[in-house]
Design an enzyme around this catalytic site. Structure first.
Site, PDB file in Angstrom:
ATOM      1  N   ASN A 109       0.859  -1.187   0.000  1.00  0.00           N
ATOM      2  CA  ASN A 109       0.000   0.000   0.000  1.00  0.00           C
ATOM      3  C   ASN A 109       0.888   1.227   0.000  1.00  0.00           C
ATOM      4  OD1 ASN A 109      -2.418   1.600   0.323  1.00  0.00           O
ATOM      5  ND2 ASN A 109      -1.812   1.918   2.459  1.00  0.00           N
ATOM      6  N   HIS A 111       0.976   5.104   1.303  1.00  0.00           N
ATOM      7  CA  HIS A 111       0.295   5.929   2.301  1.00  0.00           C
ATOM      8  C   HIS A 111       0.946   7.311   2.317  1.00  0.00           C
ATOM      9  CE1 HIS A 111      -2.079   6.834   5.831  1.00  0.00           C
ATOM     10  NE2 HIS A 111      -0.990   7.367   6.355  1.00  0.00           N
ATOM     11  N   ASP A 147      -2.277   0.617   8.344  1.00  0.00           N
ATOM     12  CA  ASP A 147      -1.084   1.428   8.042  1.00  0.00           C
ATOM     13  C   ASP A 147       0.099   1.109   8.957  1.00  0.00           C
ATOM     14  OD1 ASP A 147      -2.576   2.728   6.069  1.00  0.00           O
ATOM     15  OD2 ASP A 147      -3.244   4.290   7.444  1.00  0.00           O
TER      16      ASP A 147
HETATM   17  C1  GAR Z   1      -2.462   8.998  -2.766  1.00  0.00           C
HETATM   18  O1  GAR Z   1      -1.999  10.203  -2.216  1.00  0.00           O
HETATM   19  C2  GAR Z   1      -2.256   7.861  -1.781  1.00  0.00           C
HETATM   20  O2  GAR Z   1      -1.081   7.978  -1.029  1.00  0.00           O
HETATM   21  C3  GAR Z   1      -3.467   8.011  -0.911  1.00  0.00           C
HETATM   22  O3  GAR Z   1      -4.515   8.342  -1.780  1.00  0.00           O
HETATM   23  C4  GAR Z   1      -3.983   9.028  -2.920  1.00  0.00           C
HETATM   24  C5  GAR Z   1      -4.445   8.293  -4.149  1.00  0.00           C
HETATM   25  O4  GAR Z   1      -4.094   9.012  -5.289  1.00  0.00           O
HETATM   26  N1  GAR Z   1      -3.741   6.812  -0.195  1.00  0.00           N
HETATM   27  C6  GAR Z   1      -4.282   6.782   1.011  1.00  0.00           C
HETATM   28  O5  GAR Z   1      -4.624   7.776   1.608  1.00  0.00           O
HETATM   29  C7  GAR Z   1      -4.459   5.389   1.584  1.00  0.00           C
HETATM   30  N2  GAR Z   1      -4.803   5.467   2.958  1.00  0.00           N
HETATM   31  P1  GAR Z   1      -4.141   8.310  -6.718  1.00  0.00           P
HETATM   32  O6  GAR Z   1      -5.532   7.664  -6.836  1.00  0.00           O
HETATM   33  O7  GAR Z   1      -3.973   9.428  -7.688  1.00  0.00           O
HETATM   34  O8  GAR Z   1      -3.048   7.308  -6.762  1.00  0.00           O
END
Ligand code: GAR
Length: 198
Positions: A109, A111, A147
């Protein structure tokens, strides 16, 4: 080299998914992206994956009455694509221990924080509210505790005066893409693996 077969799980925009798909176009990259699975039918990332001729599938969480049923359907979908590794990329579902146990050491994942700081949501808002000077992103193995799985790779960015959650999120997102490409390569090549004692 036998490239690892990878599924990407998304819920929305899919910019990290896109970075992984683009990296995996290089035949030297140790992973190939074999499918993109979204829990939301309208996820924008699905369009990019389809245009890239990657199999896409929607497993809509709203069609399932429990987390366990949704996770079982998701698991079956992963198995049907004969997947070696799973990359969560903006996949906004908490999964149950049954599916996580099955994919233990084989699910990553990304984060948006320097774990163990700021687990959970609203990471950028919380970093700014705390007056943090450094922030960033982490790729980690997924384990049942949210996480909290072992970190594969991290990258930091400065928090600048006047930053808003949006400007900070944009700065972090820019470093997320190369970070995830690197972290997946480390795991897919066998350079890094999760110890079974974790
Ligand atoms: C990213 O910033 C990722 O790190 C975060 O969501 C966004 C997705 O962007 N993930 C989380 O918050 C997971 N808990 P994307 O769809 O453009 O890759």
């Amino acid at each position: 080299m036998q490239r690892k077969r990878v599924a990407i799980l998304i819920s929305g925009r899919g910019s990290n998914m896109r970075a992984l798909i683009e990296a995996a176009r290089n035949p030297e990259y140790p992973a190939e992206i074999v499918c993109v699975i979204s829990n939301r039918p309208g996820a924008a990332g699905l369009d990019f994956a389809k245009a890239a001729k990657i199999a896409t599938q929607v497993v809509d969480h709203k069609q399932y009455s429990s987390r366990e049923d949704f996770d079982a359907a998701l698991h079956q979908t992963l198995v049907s694509h004969n997947v070696d590794l799973v990359c969560c990329a903006g996949f906004m579902r908490v999964m149950t221990p049954a599916i996580l146990d099955h994919w233990r050491g084989r699910m990553l994942n990304i984060h948006p924080s320097l774990l163990p700081a700021y687990k959970g949501t609203h990471t950028h808002e919380r970093a700014i509210a705390d007056g943090a000077k450094h922030h960033g992103a982490s790729v980690h193995f997924v384990t049942p505790e949210l996480d909290s799985g072992p970190v594969v790779a991290q990258v930091g960015v400065p928090v600048l005066p006047g930053d808003t959650a949006e400007t900070l999120a944009a700065r972090v997102l820019e470093v997320e893409h190369p970070l995830y490409v690197k972290a997946l390569a480390l795991v897919a090549s066998g350079t890094i693996h999760m110890s079974t004692s974790v």
